[in-house]
Enzyme design. Structure first.
Site, PDB file in Angstrom:
ATOM      1  N   ARG A   1       0.817  -1.210   0.000  1.00  0.00           N
ATOM      2  CA  ARG A   1       0.000   0.000   0.000  1.00  0.00           C
ATOM      3  C   ARG A   1       0.855   1.266   0.000  1.00  0.00           C
ATOM      4  NH1 ARG A   1      -2.875  -0.365   4.726  1.00  0.00           N
ATOM      5  NH2 ARG A   1      -1.657   1.334   5.582  1.00  0.00           N
TER       6      ARG A   1
ATOM      7  N   TYR B   1     -14.885  21.086 -12.118  1.00  0.00           N
ATOM      8  CA  TYR B   1     -15.400  19.765 -12.507  1.00  0.00           C
ATOM      9  C   TYR B   1     -16.567  19.391 -11.571  1.00  0.00           C
ATOM     10  CZ  TYR B   1     -15.050  14.696 -13.409  1.00  0.00           C
ATOM     11  OH  TYR B   1     -15.299  13.387 -13.728  1.00  0.00           O
TER      12      TYR B   1
END
Ligand code: PLP
Length: 391
Positions: free
Chosen positions: A57, A110
């Site tokens: 990760r 956006y």
């Protein structure tokens, strides 16, 4: 080194991988230590911020290669990868705010970034105010003592206003706010947010970095001032990307500097032709000399991508549909930045609150792909012929 050389060489370390030109695609969750001492040493390195491999990760050579390449291209202090462009907007904002803060967001942002602020951040006591993208240094009047972040997007990806980024950034910084910018349209090849006063530069790498419409990815690059908080938020939110997607983005990046000039040139050619059609109210493309954003674009940008907007005069829905439905080379779809041309119906007025959208006619957005431009023009000519037949 020039940017087009950087995209070829940065982040690659063949000497570490048996001479392989590209880093291998590491599929790894667990990464083993050979001894207690190595395990403890890795933990200590990690606590000091030394790059390495600890657990999938936290990164592998596959993801670190892409981070390094993007960081060099952006001229930043740290780059992190996230699973999508929207995740990049969200994680960047989360790295800057806490309960009770206020954020200023450009009105042409956006749509999903707007929703993240008005729905998600609001639940945690962060208030958002939207501002006119053309406000420039006037943003100073909207800054409050609790304004922690100012979020820019230039040009807006539906309405294509160019913002005065240096003026906005200077006014925001004068009041201690962090400046964030979604720079997906220009990519770091054509605009360098950090060099213009931005602290966190956001890229929907899904678009031009990946470049082939086959993966989703986001990048956030911080200057020194914003890097620590960015790294912490990225880690604490458990953000990670799969090795295959990171690899597709690295592959895309290597050719980005030869793809973009073609998208740019074809986009301008199509936009100029469309602007001459009598049924067209306006073309939204800052690289066209008549565009209201042209002067700022010329001052600050090194190029244009292949994305622009078209506003038609009011026409019957059947005429608008006839234009779009018969196109053969332009796919009807969201996203952009791939090798292929796209057309997307849009209504910029639906996602604004601080400014008005004053055009009653239908709108669409075009992404100019890498096809032969004459073929694209012929396809559009057919579209306008069909439209005219229905007027
Ligand atoms: C597409 C896009 C995003 C979101 O990217 P995804 O990878 O689709 O989540 C964010 N900002 C802009 C300007 C975009 O065009």
């Amino acid at each position: 080194m020039h940017d087009d050389t950087k995209v070829i060489h940065s982040g690659r370390h063949p000497e570490r991988f048996e001479g392989a030109v590209n880093p291998p695609v590491f599929h790894a969750s667990t990464i083993l230590a050979r001894s207690l001492a190595e395990w403890e040493g890795k933990k200590a390195d990690r606590a000091r911020g030394v790059p390495g491999t600890y657990y999938g990760r936290m990164g592998t050579p596959t993801t670190q290669a892409l981070e390094e390449a993007v960081r060099e291209l952006e001229g930043g202090h740290a780059t992190v990868l996230v699973p999508s462009g929207l995740a990049a907007c969200a994680v960047a904002l989360l790295s800057t705010v806490q309960a009770g803060d206020h954020v200023l967001i450009t009105d042409n942002v956006y749509g999903p970034t707007r929703t993240f602020a008005t729905r998600f951040l609001a639940r945690f006591g962060v208030e958002a105010t939207f501002f006119d993208p053309l406000i420039g240094a006037g943003i100073g009047a909207l800054m409050r003592d609790d304004t922690r972040a100012v979020f820019l997007e230039s040009p807006g990806s539906l309405s294509f206003e160019v913002q005065d980024v240096p003026a906005l950034a200077a006014a925001a910084r004068a009041r201690g706010a962090t400046v964030l910018m979604d720079n997906t349209w220009a990519t770091p090849l054509y605009f360098k947010p950090l060099a213009h006063g931005v602290d966190l530069s956001i890229q929907a790498a899904t678009k031009y970095v990946v470049g082939h419409s086959d993966a989703l990815l986001g990048t956030i690059t911080a200057n020194e001032r914003a890097a620590e908080r960015l790294r912490a938020a990225h880690y604490e939110l458990g953000q990670t990307v799969g090795p295959d997607d990171a690899n597709l983005a690295s592959r895309g990046l290597r050719t980005m500097a030869v793809r973009l000039p073609r998208h740019w040139a074809t986009g301008v050619r199509l936009a100029e032709w469309i602007a001459r059609q009598p049924e067209v109210e306006r073309v939204l493309h800052p690289a066209l000399p008549g565009d209201p954003g042209h002067a700022l674009w010329k001052r600050d940008f090194a190029g244009a991508s292949g994305l622009f907007g078209v506003v038609l005069k009011p026409v019957a829905r059947a005429a608008y549909a006839a234009l779009i439905d018969g196109l053969e080379l332009f796919g009807i779809g969201a996203s952009w930045g791939g090798y292929e041309s796209l057309i997307m119906p849009m209504s910029p007025g639906d996602t604004r609150s601080a400014t008005n959208w004053n055009y009653p006619g239908p709108c669409f957005r075009i992404h100019a792909g890498l096809e032969q431009p004459d073929d694209l023009l012929a396809d559009l000519e057919g579209g306008f012929r069909r439209l005219r037949a229905r007027l």
